[in-house]
Design a protein around this motif. Sequence first.
Motif, mmCIF file in Angstrom:
data_model
loop_
_atom_site.group_PDB
_atom_site.id
_atom_site.type_symbol
_atom_site.label_atom_id
_atom_site.label_comp_id
_atom_site.label_asym_id
_atom_site.label_seq_id
_atom_site.Cartn_x
_atom_site.Cartn_y
_atom_site.Cartn_z
ATOM 1 N N ILE A 96 44.579 -54.725 70.303
ATOM 2 C CA ILE A 96 43.918 -54.382 69.045
ATOM 3 C C ILE A 96 44.973 -54.307 67.945
ATOM 4 O O ILE A 96 46.011 -53.646 68.103
ATOM 5 C CB ILE A 96 43.180 -53.034 69.142
ATOM 6 N N MET A 97 44.731 -54.949 66.830
ATOM 7 C CA MET A 97 45.698 -54.979 65.735
ATOM 8 C C MET A 97 45.654 -53.715 64.872
ATOM 9 O O MET A 97 46.663 -53.113 64.529
ATOM 10 C CB MET A 97 45.441 -56.191 64.831
ATOM 11 N N GLY A 98 44.442 -53.319 64.474
ATOM 12 C CA GLY A 98 44.294 -52.231 63.507
ATOM 13 C C GLY A 98 44.389 -50.858 64.149
ATOM 14 O O GLY A 98 44.586 -50.705 65.355
ATOM 15 N N LYS A 99 44.240 -49.830 63.313
ATOM 16 C CA LYS A 99 44.274 -48.458 63.805
ATOM 17 C C LYS A 99 43.319 -48.292 64.984
ATOM 18 O O LYS A 99 42.213 -48.818 64.931
ATOM 19 C CB LYS A 99 43.859 -47.499 62.686
ATOM 20 N N PRO A 100 43.735 -47.628 66.069
ATOM 21 C CA PRO A 100 44.947 -46.804 66.229
ATOM 22 C C PRO A 100 46.128 -47.527 66.871
ATOM 23 O O PRO A 100 47.015 -46.895 67.430
ATOM 24 C CB PRO A 100 44.452 -45.704 67.161
ATOM 25 N N SER A 101 46.170 -48.831 66.803
ATOM 26 C CA SER A 101 47.211 -49.598 67.485
ATOM 27 C C SER A 101 48.606 -49.226 66.993
ATOM 28 O O SER A 101 48.848 -49.068 65.787
ATOM 29 C CB SER A 101 46.985 -51.095 67.261
ATOM 30 N N ILE A 102 49.530 -49.148 67.946
ATOM 31 C CA ILE A 102 50.929 -48.915 67.586
ATOM 32 C C ILE A 102 51.484 -50.089 66.785
ATOM 33 O O ILE A 102 52.464 -49.937 66.045
ATOM 34 C CB ILE A 102 51.768 -48.658 68.855
ATOM 35 N N LEU A 103 50.832 -51.269 66.894
ATOM 36 C CA LEU A 103 51.268 -52.420 66.101
ATOM 37 C C LEU A 103 51.130 -52.135 64.611
ATOM 38 O O LEU A 103 52.004 -52.494 63.811
ATOM 39 C CB LEU A 103 50.449 -53.653 66.474
ATOM 40 N N THR A 104 50.031 -51.499 64.225
ATOM 41 C CA THR A 104 49.843 -51.138 62.817
ATOM 42 C C THR A 104 50.814 -50.047 62.401
ATOM 43 O O THR A 104 51.397 -50.098 61.314
ATOM 44 C CB THR A 104 48.392 -50.693 62.566
ATOM 45 N N ALA A 105 50.992 -49.039 63.254
ATOM 46 C CA ALA A 105 51.909 -47.949 62.926
ATOM 47 C C ALA A 105 53.325 -48.474 62.727
ATOM 48 O O ALA A 105 54.020 -48.092 61.767
ATOM 49 C CB ALA A 105 51.881 -46.901 64.028
ATOM 50 N N ARG B 69 49.487 -39.639 65.580
ATOM 51 C CA ARG B 69 50.047 -38.831 66.679
ATOM 52 C C ARG B 69 50.826 -39.705 67.656
ATOM 53 O O ARG B 69 51.941 -39.364 68.066
ATOM 54 C CB ARG B 69 48.924 -38.098 67.416
ATOM 55 N N ASP B 70 50.244 -40.837 68.052
ATOM 56 C CA ASP B 70 50.905 -41.717 69.018
ATOM 57 C C ASP B 70 52.241 -42.239 68.486
ATOM 58 O O ASP B 70 53.168 -42.490 69.267
ATOM 59 C CB ASP B 70 49.996 -42.894 69.374
ATOM 60 N N ALA B 71 52.310 -42.420 67.171
ATOM 61 C CA ALA B 71 53.535 -42.954 66.562
ATOM 62 C C ALA B 71 54.570 -41.873 66.276
ATOM 63 O O ALA B 71 55.697 -42.188 65.897
ATOM 64 C CB ALA B 71 53.192 -43.686 65.271
ATOM 65 N N GLY B 72 54.183 -40.594 66.427
ATOM 66 C CA GLY B 72 55.110 -39.505 66.166
ATOM 67 C C GLY B 72 55.071 -38.967 64.750
ATOM 68 O O GLY B 72 55.968 -38.224 64.341
ATOM 69 N N MET B 73 54.025 -39.325 63.990
ATOM 70 C CA MET B 73 53.868 -38.812 62.622
ATOM 71 C C MET B 73 53.102 -37.499 62.630
ATOM 72 O O MET B 73 52.344 -37.195 63.556
ATOM 73 C CB MET B 73 53.079 -39.805 61.758
ATOM 74 N N SER B 74 53.265 -36.719 61.557
ATOM 75 C CA SER B 74 52.334 -35.635 61.280
ATOM 76 C C SER B 74 51.043 -36.256 60.772
ATOM 77 O O SER B 74 51.050 -37.354 60.211
ATOM 78 C CB SER B 74 52.913 -34.688 60.234
ATOM 79 N N THR B 75 49.938 -35.562 60.966
ATOM 80 C CA THR B 75 48.639 -36.132 60.603
ATOM 81 C C THR B 75 47.799 -35.137 59.819
ATOM 82 O O THR B 75 47.841 -33.926 60.086
ATOM 83 C CB THR B 75 47.861 -36.554 61.865
ATOM 84 N N GLY B 76 47.034 -35.658 58.880
ATOM 85 C CA GLY B 76 46.120 -34.846 58.099
ATOM 86 C C GLY B 76 44.721 -35.419 58.166
ATOM 87 O O GLY B 76 44.505 -36.578 57.779
ATOM 88 N N LEU B 77 43.790 -34.645 58.663
ATOM 89 C CA LEU B 77 42.390 -35.068 58.727
ATOM 90 C C LEU B 77 41.643 -34.558 57.511
ATOM 91 O O LEU B 77 41.672 -33.363 57.206
ATOM 92 C CB LEU B 77 41.710 -34.515 59.982
ATOM 93 N N VAL B 78 40.966 -35.474 56.790
ATOM 94 C CA VAL B 78 40.100 -35.068 55.676
ATOM 95 C C VAL B 78 38.649 -35.080 56.148
ATOM 96 O O VAL B 78 38.267 -35.876 57.008
ATOM 97 C CB VAL B 78 40.283 -35.994 54.452
ATOM 98 N N LEU B 79 37.864 -34.184 55.573
ATOM 99 C CA LEU B 79 36.460 -34.044 55.964
ATOM 100 C C LEU B 79 35.522 -34.717 54.974
ATOM 101 O O LEU B 79 34.358 -34.356 54.866
ATOM 102 C CB LEU B 79 36.117 -32.558 56.105
ATOM 103 N N THR B 80 36.034 -35.725 54.270
ATOM 104 C CA THR B 80 35.245 -36.414 53.248
ATOM 105 C C THR B 80 34.640 -37.716 53.748
ATOM 106 O O THR B 80 33.961 -38.414 52.998
ATOM 107 C CB THR B 80 36.123 -36.718 52.018
ATOM 108 N N GLY B 81 34.897 -38.058 55.008
ATOM 109 C CA GLY B 81 34.412 -39.323 55.537
ATOM 110 C C GLY B 81 33.541 -39.147 56.757
ATOM 111 O O GLY B 81 32.544 -38.431 56.735
ATOM 112 N N ILE B 82 33.948 -39.751 57.843
ATOM 113 C CA ILE B 82 33.104 -39.857 59.027
ATOM 114 C C ILE B 82 33.148 -38.628 59.916
ATOM 115 O O ILE B 82 32.233 -38.380 60.709
ATOM 116 C CB ILE B 82 33.506 -41.119 59.843
#
Length: 262
Positions: free
Chosen positions: A181-190, A219-232
């Motif tokens: 898979i190319m897009g998120k959550p693929s490590i290729l995109t990260a 998370r898989d790439a080792g970044m900090s993450t922020g979830l917004v509640l404005t979408g899905i």
Amino acid sequence: MQHYLGYIFDLDGTVYLGEELIDGALETIQYLQSENKKLLFLTNKTIDSRENYVDKLAKLGIRVGLENLLNPALVTIHYLQEHHPGAKVYIIGEEILRQELVSNGIQLANSPEETDVVVVSWDRDFHYEHLDFAYQSIKRGAAVIATHPDRTCPMPGGDIPDVAGMIGAIEGITGQKISIIMGKPSILTATTALNILQLNADQCLMVGDRLETDIRMGRDAGMSTGLVLTGITGQDDVDTTAYKPSYIMHSIYDILKASNTD
């Protein structure tokens, strides 16, 4: 949330919804730009070009360049050039995706017999001929990859089916899981995103509205993450997920509001 050097933002459901900016998004992005933070906008959509995303953001007041946009088409192009140089490709996807791949030297296949790779993407005109062509190609040994895994896409009137429907159809008839898979959550995109920003993972905050793509990839790439509640994603989803975000935000405006308390 102010100590990061790079901020990677999902678009749909995070910066805007349809044609409307999410409240506080413009002010937040302008603030980060004024602080000389590196910004990258990341979408899993393949039904529009990066150029059109730059134009759309400009109309909404957000001034960025093409170098600030990353989509699965660009990751797919890089992947095909590296792993399948000279391959003939059959694309299940819309015309804009075909144009992007062709303009970057990717050759299109005219028959299953000559197809080396099947690329499965979001296609709102998906039909039986696509399914049969892909099946005959894969049966003859063609590799198969997908641009992104999203089940649905958020829209102002409610979410609509995305590429997971096409992936499910291909997997159903072949009995084989599409694992590349190319897009998120693929490590290729990260990895591509971090290369563009020229930053390490721990220097970046990945912000998005989907636990299974945005947050998982970060998370898989080792970044900090922020979830917004404005979408899905809603608050209840966070309680049951395996992909816990570093921060939960009502919207990306919380990044700007946090600057007043740091």
